[in-house]
Write a protein that holds these residues in place. Structure first.
Motif, PDB file in Angstrom:
ATOM      1  N   SER A  80       0.985  -1.157  -0.017  1.00  0.00           N
ATOM      2  CA  SER A  80       0.121   0.054   0.035  1.00  0.00           C
ATOM      3  C   SER A  80       0.907   1.257  -0.067  1.00  0.00           C
ATOM      4  O   SER A  80       0.236   2.323   0.103  1.00  0.00           O
ATOM      5  CB  SER A  80      -0.759   0.046   1.109  1.00  0.00           C
ATOM      6  OG  SER A  80      -0.203  -0.358   2.378  1.00  0.00           O
ATOM      7  N   GLY A  81       2.225   1.037  -0.182  1.00  0.00           N
ATOM      8  CA  GLY A  81       3.083   2.267  -0.123  1.00  0.00           C
ATOM      9  C   GLY A  81       2.899   3.507  -1.181  1.00  0.00           C
ATOM     10  O   GLY A  81       2.917   4.454  -1.038  1.00  0.00           O
ATOM     11  N   ARG A 116      -2.261   4.424  11.170  1.00  0.00           N
ATOM     12  CA  ARG A 116      -1.232   3.426  12.103  1.00  0.00           C
ATOM     13  C   ARG A 116      -0.092   3.164  10.887  1.00  0.00           C
ATOM     14  O   ARG A 116       0.976   2.643  11.347  1.00  0.00           O
ATOM     15  CB  ARG A 116      -1.975   2.309  12.212  1.00  0.00           C
ATOM     16  CG  ARG A 116      -1.578   2.080  13.665  1.00  0.00           C
ATOM     17  CD  ARG A 116      -2.632   0.949  14.274  1.00  0.00           C
ATOM     18  NE  ARG A 116      -3.829   1.620  14.929  1.00  0.00           N
ATOM     19  CZ  ARG A 116      -3.781   2.054  16.016  1.00  0.00           C
ATOM     20  NH1 ARG A 116      -2.466   1.880  16.653  1.00  0.00           N
ATOM     21  NH2 ARG A 116      -4.750   2.734  16.468  1.00  0.00           N
ATOM     22  N   ASP A 117      -0.360   3.099   9.600  1.00  0.00           N
ATOM     23  CA  ASP A 117       0.534   2.223   8.645  1.00  0.00           C
ATOM     24  C   ASP A 117       1.630   3.382   8.151  1.00  0.00           C
ATOM     25  O   ASP A 117       1.400   4.200   7.488  1.00  0.00           O
ATOM     26  CB  ASP A 117      -0.168   1.780   7.481  1.00  0.00           C
ATOM     27  CG  ASP A 117       0.472   1.208   6.521  1.00  0.00           C
ATOM     28  OD1 ASP A 117       1.777   0.992   6.463  1.00  0.00           O
ATOM     29  OD2 ASP A 117       0.055   0.394   5.585  1.00  0.00           O
ATOM     30  N   VAL A 166       9.632  -0.906  12.768  1.00  0.00           N
ATOM     31  CA  VAL A 166       8.152  -0.543  12.504  1.00  0.00           C
ATOM     32  C   VAL A 166       8.080   0.328  11.204  1.00  0.00           C
ATOM     33  O   VAL A 166       7.223   0.171  10.379  1.00  0.00           O
ATOM     34  CB  VAL A 166       7.864   0.318  13.644  1.00  0.00           C
ATOM     35  CG1 VAL A 166       6.313   1.142  13.393  1.00  0.00           C
ATOM     36  CG2 VAL A 166       7.764  -0.041  15.045  1.00  0.00           C
ATOM     37  N   TRP A 167       9.033   1.088  10.865  1.00  0.00           N
ATOM     38  CA  TRP A 167       9.099   1.887   9.766  1.00  0.00           C
ATOM     39  C   TRP A 167       9.521   1.340   8.518  1.00  0.00           C
ATOM     40  O   TRP A 167       8.895   1.667   7.436  1.00  0.00           O
ATOM     41  CB  TRP A 167       9.944   3.357  10.105  1.00  0.00           C
ATOM     42  CG  TRP A 167       8.809   4.243  10.917  1.00  0.00           C
ATOM     43  CD1 TRP A 167       8.959   4.287  12.213  1.00  0.00           C
ATOM     44  CD2 TRP A 167       8.188   5.317  10.830  1.00  0.00           C
ATOM     45  NE1 TRP A 167       8.212   4.966  12.887  1.00  0.00           N
ATOM     46  CE2 TRP A 167       7.495   5.790  11.921  1.00  0.00           C
ATOM     47  CE3 TRP A 167       7.771   5.995   9.446  1.00  0.00           C
ATOM     48  CZ2 TRP A 167       6.645   6.764  12.017  1.00  0.00           C
ATOM     49  CZ3 TRP A 167       6.868   6.935   9.509  1.00  0.00           C
ATOM     50  CH2 TRP A 167       6.244   7.346  10.571  1.00  0.00           C
ATOM     51  N   MET A 168      10.695   0.573   8.542  1.00  0.00           N
ATOM     52  CA  MET A 168      10.809   0.286   7.172  1.00  0.00           C
ATOM     53  C   MET A 168      11.057  -1.470   6.996  1.00  0.00           C
ATOM     54  O   MET A 168      10.503  -1.641   5.971  1.00  0.00           O
ATOM     55  CB  MET A 168      12.769   0.469   6.991  1.00  0.00           C
ATOM     56  CG  MET A 168      12.953   2.138   7.180  1.00  0.00           C
ATOM     57  SD  MET A 168      14.407   2.795   7.259  1.00  0.00           S
ATOM     58  CE  MET A 168      14.945   2.170   5.595  1.00  0.00           C
ATOM     59  N   ILE A 216      15.618   7.833   8.517  1.00  0.00           N
ATOM     60  CA  ILE A 216      15.858   7.047   9.204  1.00  0.00           C
ATOM     61  C   ILE A 216      17.188   6.305   8.936  1.00  0.00           C
ATOM     62  O   ILE A 216      18.065   5.786   9.721  1.00  0.00           O
ATOM     63  CB  ILE A 216      14.622   5.883   9.146  1.00  0.00           C
ATOM     64  CG1 ILE A 216      13.409   6.335   9.682  1.00  0.00           C
ATOM     65  CG2 ILE A 216      15.041   4.442  10.072  1.00  0.00           C
ATOM     66  CD1 ILE A 216      12.309   5.640   9.448  1.00  0.00           C
ATOM     67  N   SER A 217      17.585   5.944   7.703  1.00  0.00           N
ATOM     68  CA  SER A 217      18.715   5.283   7.407  1.00  0.00           C
ATOM     69  C   SER A 217      20.002   6.567   7.884  1.00  0.00           C
ATOM     70  O   SER A 217      20.875   5.945   8.368  1.00  0.00           O
ATOM     71  CB  SER A 217      18.891   5.219   5.787  1.00  0.00           C
ATOM     72  OG  SER A 217      17.780   4.787   5.264  1.00  0.00           O
TER      73      SER A 217
END
Lengths: 352, 362
Positions: free
Chosen positions: A81-82, A108-109, B114-116, B273-274
């Motif tokens: 979904s990005g 949340r995503d 969480v993010w990547m 983040i990286s």
């Protein structure tokens, strides 16, 4: 040591190669009987010649992320979904159930961008997503309509972030653009007004410009037309608009005055000569027209008790006492809101 | 009795700026806003300044304690309190520095997960990071100082990322100014001070500075710079989010980066983040080095095996910590201990040291 790190780091996470995944670009939600939500998603497929075709998936669910696993069940590639550009909600869903539960999944995503567009579909959502808009990816098509109109056009600034912002803001209610499918084209048909996450009313498309004037400071290349009398009219463009609030009697029942000043350039005039008197008249007409429309918008949102313009938040910023949402809710429909427009025509184009 | 630091292992006084600043700016800045804005809300930026200002005093106390001494805090404590209590206090410092590095590393891994890469195993990234840390530490303190320098200079471009969200700024969010009680603002300032801790490593590397008292102004500049950056991020956050929206966000800075759109990159937070790895690395290096050095002062053992042992401990700690709640508890604990060290123990040590110096002179 560096090489060792490289060899350790690569290959420990599952790879996702663009050709082997389904990049969802638009998703639509509709309400069915017994509280079920139908999700429709569209995935663009690029072939070797650069042509785009769109594949549509449909599934029924309660939790919006469950949709993805249902889509996966009928698709050869996994969904990602990005790249989501637009999320559409049917009018029925927005009015009856509210949309925050569905939005929570997007919030949340981390892969969902903040510039995703949200919109309410006045006509059938799945039809809007299934429709063919030519050789273009559907999500992109929908998002571009919204993007250029809110960047430079007459649609007030809107995206995922601003919806969430106003939804959570104290003394402000969100709005979303309202879309309709007209044969094979999608059109912005007005503004869906929300109270918290429920749609409570709409403004039709003739109020789009005035709504933007009331909502924010902006400049646009779009044209605004004024009728001087039956067959003489003038169009102005290159409009710059600024808006200011002033308040009286803040601590009891506030009286609000919204001032806005607009400068513009004449683009088209159907009469013979533009004289200073004519310019004055155009200005006066525009002011009158904008005032009338503003008053309509304001009485409408006050009737619906939806603080779309964020007047509560302005009042809150100017008072030092503890803010009470409940008190404001009771107060808001009855406060006096005045509009003071000020239009200036700067140029009359390249001819005299 | 006490090992003197050779001249060739020392660093220039101005590098203290980077040492102080880099360890203050860690993973905390990715999400400190929610906690700090909880009580003071739109006045949280005042708390950021207040907490920062209080550090100036703490730093002065630290330099006053270290003045005219030739050793680090471990040595000073043993001089003042004697072998037993001094040794015990030294152990507290070591545990504290280790907990600090474990927290930073685990929080960073959590952000990455969480993010990547949700499927990334904790041990893989942790191991890679710790090997890199050992590689840096093997070069001695001068390398650590160099890493800190790069950890500040290289990711400078991320400051631009803080400015992008201003496109959607609502400056009225800062109004009304100062409508919270002094108590609320101070409570927030206390929460804020948790983000500022870490510069106590100065107690350990002080003997490694050439003309140490000359570095005082650089240390102050370092803290000032930290406060400025935190202030910038805080103000941006306050005008970008509405209050209730902010309350829900664990990593407000990262979420704000989601709005950034550049022609060549769809999402800025991935770059952020990286790049943050370069910010986190000196953090871990410096605190592990400080723990190793403190242990060496305490036990007179060689630093290398101690460092290896500590890295192993951190590795195990990062694997054992699972999920948001546990990481949160650890963060909170380390923050709290840091708070008491800065505002409780350091003033106490200052007074005791003053008395000790008087008595010794007579």
């Amino acid at each position: 040591m560096f090489c060792l790190c490289l060899s350790l780091l690569s290959g420990c996470v599952q790879q996702e190669i663009v050709d082997d995944i389904n990049l969802l670009t638009a998703i639509g939600y509709d309400l069915e009987e017994d509280d079920k939500v139908i999700g429709t998603a569209v995935v663009p497929v690029y072939d070797a010649e650069g042509k785009v075709s769109n594949i549509v998936y449909e599934a029924e669910t309660r939790a919006s992320k469950e949709l993805r696993s249902k889509f996966n069940a009928e698709s050869p590639d996994p969904f990602v979904s990005g790249k989501l550009e637009v999320a559409l909600y049917s009018k029925k869903l927005a009015e009856q159930k509210g949309i925050i539960k569905l939005i929570d999944a997007l919030e949340r995503d981390p892969s969902i961008g903040s510039r995703v567009f949200l919109a309410v579909a006045a006509t059938d959502v799945s039809e809007m997503i299934e429709a063919k808009y030519g050789d273009i990816d559907t999500g992109r098509y929908l998002s571009e309509i919204l993007e250029h109109n809110s960047d430079r056009g007459i649609l007030a600034e809107t995206n995922f972030h601003s919806f969430i912002y106003s939804y959570h803001a104290i003394g402000e209610d969100p709005f979303l653009p309202l879309l309709v499918l007209n044969e094979d084209k999608v059109k912005i048909d007005g503004i869906a007004l929300f109270k918290k996450d429920k749609m409570v009313g709409k403004l039709s498309d003739e109020y789009l410009f005035t709504f933007k004037v009331l909502k924010q400071k902006f400049s646009t290349n779009d044209v605004f037309t004024v009728n001087l009398n039956d067959d003489i009219y003038a169009s102005v463009f290159n409009i710059k608009s600024r808006r200011k609030f002033s308040f009286e009697n803040l601590n009891e029942v506030p009286e609000v005055t919204i001032h806005f000043s607009i400068t513009a350039i004449i683009k088209e005039y159907s009469g013979t000569n533009i004289t200073p008197a004519v310019i004055k008249e155009i200005e006066a007409r525009m002011e009158k027209d904008l005032k009338k429309k503003s008053e309509h918008i304001i009485s409408k949102i006050q009737d619906l008790n939806a603080d779309t313009l964020g007047i509560g938040r302005e009042v809150r910023g100017r008072t030092r006492d503890k803010w009470s949402n409940k008190r404001w809710d009771e107060l808001y429909p009855s406060i006096k809101i005045k509009v003071v427009p000020d239009v200036k025509i700067r140029e009359t184009g390249v001819v005299e | 009795m006490h090992a003197k630091v050779e001249e060739q292992f020392k660093i220039s006084p101005y590098l203290v700026f980077f040492l102080v600043h880099s360890i203050q700016l860690g993973v905390g800045i990715l999400g400190f806003q929610r906690v700090v804005a909880k009580t003071a809300q739109q006045d949280a930026w005042i708390s950021v300044i207040l907490a920062g200002a209080s550090l100036n005093i703490v730093l002065w106390l630290m330099y006053r304690i270290l003045r005219n001494k030739e050793g680090d805090v471990i040595w000073i404590q043993q001089q003042i309190f004697g072998k037993m209590i001094g040794g015990l206090l030294g152990t507290v410092w070591i545990v504290y520095f280790l907990a600090m590095s474990a927290t930073v590393l685990r929080t960073y891994i959590e952000v990455v997960q969480v993010w990547m890469f949700p499927k990334m195993e904790t041990w893989a990234l942790s191991l890679a990071f710790l090997i890199l840390t050992y590689y840096c530490l093997a070069g001695g303190f001068r390398v650590v100082a160099g890493i800190c320098f790069f950890g500040v200079v290289l990711p400078m471009y991320l400051i631009l990322g803080i400015l992008f969200p201003l496109e959607f700024a609502h400056f009225y969010n800062l109004l009304p100014v100062m409508n919270h009680s002094a108590k609320d603002i101070l409570l927030s300032a206390k929460d804020m001070s948790l983000s500022y801790i870490g510069f106590t490593t100065l107690f350990i590397y002080y003997p490694f500075i050439k003309n140490p008292q000359k570095s005082y102004k650089w240390a102050q500049f370092g803290i000032l710079f930290t406060v400025l950056i935190y202030l910038m991020v805080m103000v941006t956050t306050l005008v970008f989010y509405s209050q209730e929206q902010l309350e829900k966000l664990i990593w407000a800075t990262l979420t704000a980066w989601k709005i950034v759109q550049l022609p060549f990159v769809e999402r800025f937070e991935y770059i952020g983040i990286s790049s943050w790895a370069i910010v986190v690395l000196p953090n871990i290096c410096l605190s592990v080095w400080a723990a190793g050095r403190a242990a060496r002062s305490l036990t007179k053992m060689k630093q290398r095996p101690l460092t290896l042992f500590f890295l192993l401990l951190i590795f195990i700690a990062t694997i054992l910590l699972k999920g948001r709640t546990e990481i949160d508890v650890l963060n909170d604990m380390v923050g709290r201990v840091g708070f008491y060290i800065i505002y409780g123990y350091i003033p106490f040590l200052f007074i005791v040291n003053l008395i000790y110096e008087r008595v010794k002179h007579k």
